[in-house]
Design a protein around this motif. Structure first.
Motif, PDB file in Angstrom:
ATOM      1  N   LEU A  43     -17.242   4.272 -46.687  1.00  0.00           N
ATOM      2  CA  LEU A  43     -17.874   4.178 -45.369  1.00  0.00           C
ATOM      3  C   LEU A  43     -18.144   2.719 -45.003  1.00  0.00           C
ATOM      4  CD1 LEU A  43     -20.377   7.183 -45.583  1.00  0.00           C
ATOM      5  CD2 LEU A  43     -18.179   7.097 -44.386  1.00  0.00           C
ATOM      6  N   TRP A  44     -18.561   1.936 -45.997  1.00  0.00           N
ATOM      7  CA  TRP A  44     -18.798   0.501 -45.785  1.00  0.00           C
ATOM      8  C   TRP A  44     -17.502  -0.197 -45.377  1.00  0.00           C
ATOM      9  CZ3 TRP A  44     -22.485  -3.191 -45.403  1.00  0.00           C
ATOM     10  CH2 TRP A  44     -22.155  -4.512 -45.691  1.00  0.00           C
ATOM     11  N   THR A  46     -14.840   1.178 -44.097  1.00  0.00           N
ATOM     12  CA  THR A  46     -14.417   1.695 -42.792  1.00  0.00           C
ATOM     13  C   THR A  46     -15.204   1.049 -41.658  1.00  0.00           C
ATOM     14  OG1 THR A  46     -13.851   3.819 -43.820  1.00  0.00           O
ATOM     15  CG2 THR A  46     -14.081   3.791 -41.425  1.00  0.00           C
ATOM     16  N   LEU A  47     -16.467   0.753 -41.895  1.00  0.00           N
ATOM     17  CA  LEU A  47     -17.280   0.065 -40.898  1.00  0.00           C
ATOM     18  C   LEU A  47     -16.637  -1.267 -40.521  1.00  0.00           C
ATOM     19  CD1 LEU A  47     -19.879  -0.418 -39.229  1.00  0.00           C
ATOM     20  CD2 LEU A  47     -20.935  -1.326 -41.321  1.00  0.00           C
ATOM     21  N   LEU A  50     -13.559  -0.869 -38.368  1.00  0.00           N
ATOM     22  CA  LEU A  50     -13.884  -0.708 -36.944  1.00  0.00           C
ATOM     23  C   LEU A  50     -14.270  -2.046 -36.316  1.00  0.00           C
ATOM     24  CD1 LEU A  50     -15.943   2.622 -37.130  1.00  0.00           C
ATOM     25  CD2 LEU A  50     -13.514   2.321 -36.557  1.00  0.00           C
ATOM     26  N   VAL A  51     -14.984  -2.867 -37.086  1.00  0.00           N
ATOM     27  CA  VAL A  51     -15.330  -4.205 -36.604  1.00  0.00           C
ATOM     28  C   VAL A  51     -14.059  -5.016 -36.372  1.00  0.00           C
ATOM     29  CG1 VAL A  51     -16.441  -6.387 -37.214  1.00  0.00           C
ATOM     30  CG2 VAL A  51     -17.599  -4.218 -37.693  1.00  0.00           C
ATOM     31  N   ASN A 106      -6.780   0.809 -43.829  1.00  0.00           N
ATOM     32  CA  ASN A 106      -8.145   0.781 -44.363  1.00  0.00           C
ATOM     33  C   ASN A 106      -8.230   1.521 -45.692  1.00  0.00           C
ATOM     34  OD1 ASN A 106     -11.168   0.541 -44.159  1.00  0.00           O
ATOM     35  ND2 ASN A 106     -11.003   2.762 -43.991  1.00  0.00           N
TER      36      ASN A 106
END
Length: 376
Positions: A43-44, A46-47, A50-51, A106
């Motif tokens: 999740l980190w 993937t964040l 998105l950035v 990713n």
């Protein structure tokens, strides 16, 4: 550039995200990590993917160029840029959106991150709280996840780096992982794959546990591989294989003076070698930051510098642990030397140094962890 253009684009993005989530859950045991930690790591990562998407939409990022290449001519296949263009074109062929392609890469980058986390956790899990925290902070460095989450070479080369580190901790049982790592690196950066191959050969040649006959065989194999890979790697890098020493020197000089027009560039040609290596590893520093990306990179560099300084205090007293540290040292220092000699632009250095920095960080973090464990 549109993130979504159809219902399939939306569904495929959701599907790829959950495939990544499933992969994070399933491979956690392979790297001796808790499933919950692996999922948080995904999740980190993937964040930051998105950035990066937001970043790429507002700048002239290489990711957009790869996405727009859309060329499935396999007759023109070449390792490196063309290989990534073909891979991205295949993703476009099944109509993945811009965001869908990002999430695919990713997952590749995440595999590198989770393998690095597993490698570092191998040493820090039984250490004190300070060392565990230091290892954890390194794993969650923003720059490492940011550059490895986008469409392009960096996600694949980062995965290769992480898998190679994991394989080097128990080379006898993880030979296949090392082969996969070398093949992945060959796909995007053949000259770095050549360094990996040479580093493995050199480390085994000087391994006291390897018999004389095996060493002779390894020497012959490494000689053959080197004679094939080095000319190929030099050709890929743009060096004429008939140019000799003068041609190689001219190439290094040209590389040192290339890409000097950007705001993140610095003239390294006139620097002494130690300063070139320091610049590549630890700059930009906070006072040199001119954007949000360089600011985060500078903060990361301060932590890396702290790990290096602290690790140097204990590295000489480190006791053998079964890992192939000769490979880690040879690969890391050789790659650092070559890249620091041929890179002038700090923007490029911020991305490409993650091909070897995790291995250097492991060396110093493991030395710190072993010292703390023996001094409890």
């Amino acid at each position: 550039m549109y993130l979504f253009n159809s219902l399939w684009h939306v569904l495929s993005v959701v599907l790829i995200f959950f495939i990544g989530l499933l992969i994070a859950y399933r491979i956690s045991r392979k790297f001796y990590l808790k499933a919950s930690f692996s999922i948080v790591l995904y999740l980190w990562h993937t964040l930051f993917c998105l950035v990066f998407v937001k970043f790429a939409l507002t700048t002239s990022a290489d990711a957009t160029r790869y996405f727009n290449s859309n060329n499935l001519d396999f007759s023109s296949f070449k390792f490196g840029t063309r290989a990534v263009e073909l891979l991205t074109s295949l993703l476009r062929f099944i109509d993945l959106s811009y965001l869908g392609c990002f999430l695919f890469f990713n997952i590749i980058g995440f595999v590198g991150l989770v393998s690095i986390a597993g490698s570092i956790n191998t040493y820090t899990k039984n250490s004190n709280r300070q060392t565990k925290t230091l290892g954890l902070i390194f794993i969650f460095l923003p720059s490492m996840s940011f550059w490895s989450s986008a469409i392009g070479k960096d996600a694949i080369s980062f995965m290769a780096t992480g898998l190679a580190l994991w394989a080097s901790l128990n080379f006898k049982r993880r030979k296949l992982v090392m082969v996969i790592a070398i093949m992945a690196m060959l796909f995007v950066r053949p000259h770095i794959a050549a360094i990996m191959l040479i580093a493995i050969s050199m480390s085994l040649l000087f391994d006291k546990k390897v018999g004389s006959k095996m060493k002779v065989g390894l020497f012959l194999i490494s000689l053959i591989c080197t004679s094939v890979m080095i000319p190929f790697a030099l050709k890929y890098a743009g060096v004429n294989d008939t140019a000799g020493t003068e041609g190689l020197s001219n190439y290094i000089t040209a590389r040192q003076n290339s890409n000097l027009e950007g705001g993140s560039s610095v003239d390294i040609a006139s620097m002494p070698l130690p300063m070139q290596m320091f610049t590549y590893l630890f700059r930009p520093l906070p006072f040199e930051a001119r954007s949000i990306t360089t600011l985060f990179a500078s903060i990361d560099n301060i932590l890396l510098l702290f790990i290096l300084i602290l690790g140097l205090k204990h590295i000489r007293r480190f006791k053998a642990d079964g890992s192939n540290r000769a490979y880690i040292w040879t690969y890391s220092l050789t790659t650092l030397l070559i890249l620091s000699l041929t890179t002038a632009n700090l923007g490029i250095a911020m991305r490409q140094k993650w091909m070897f920095v995790p291995l250097l960080a492991y060396l110093f973090l493991s030395a710190i962890a072993q010292h703390k464990k023996h001094n409890k």
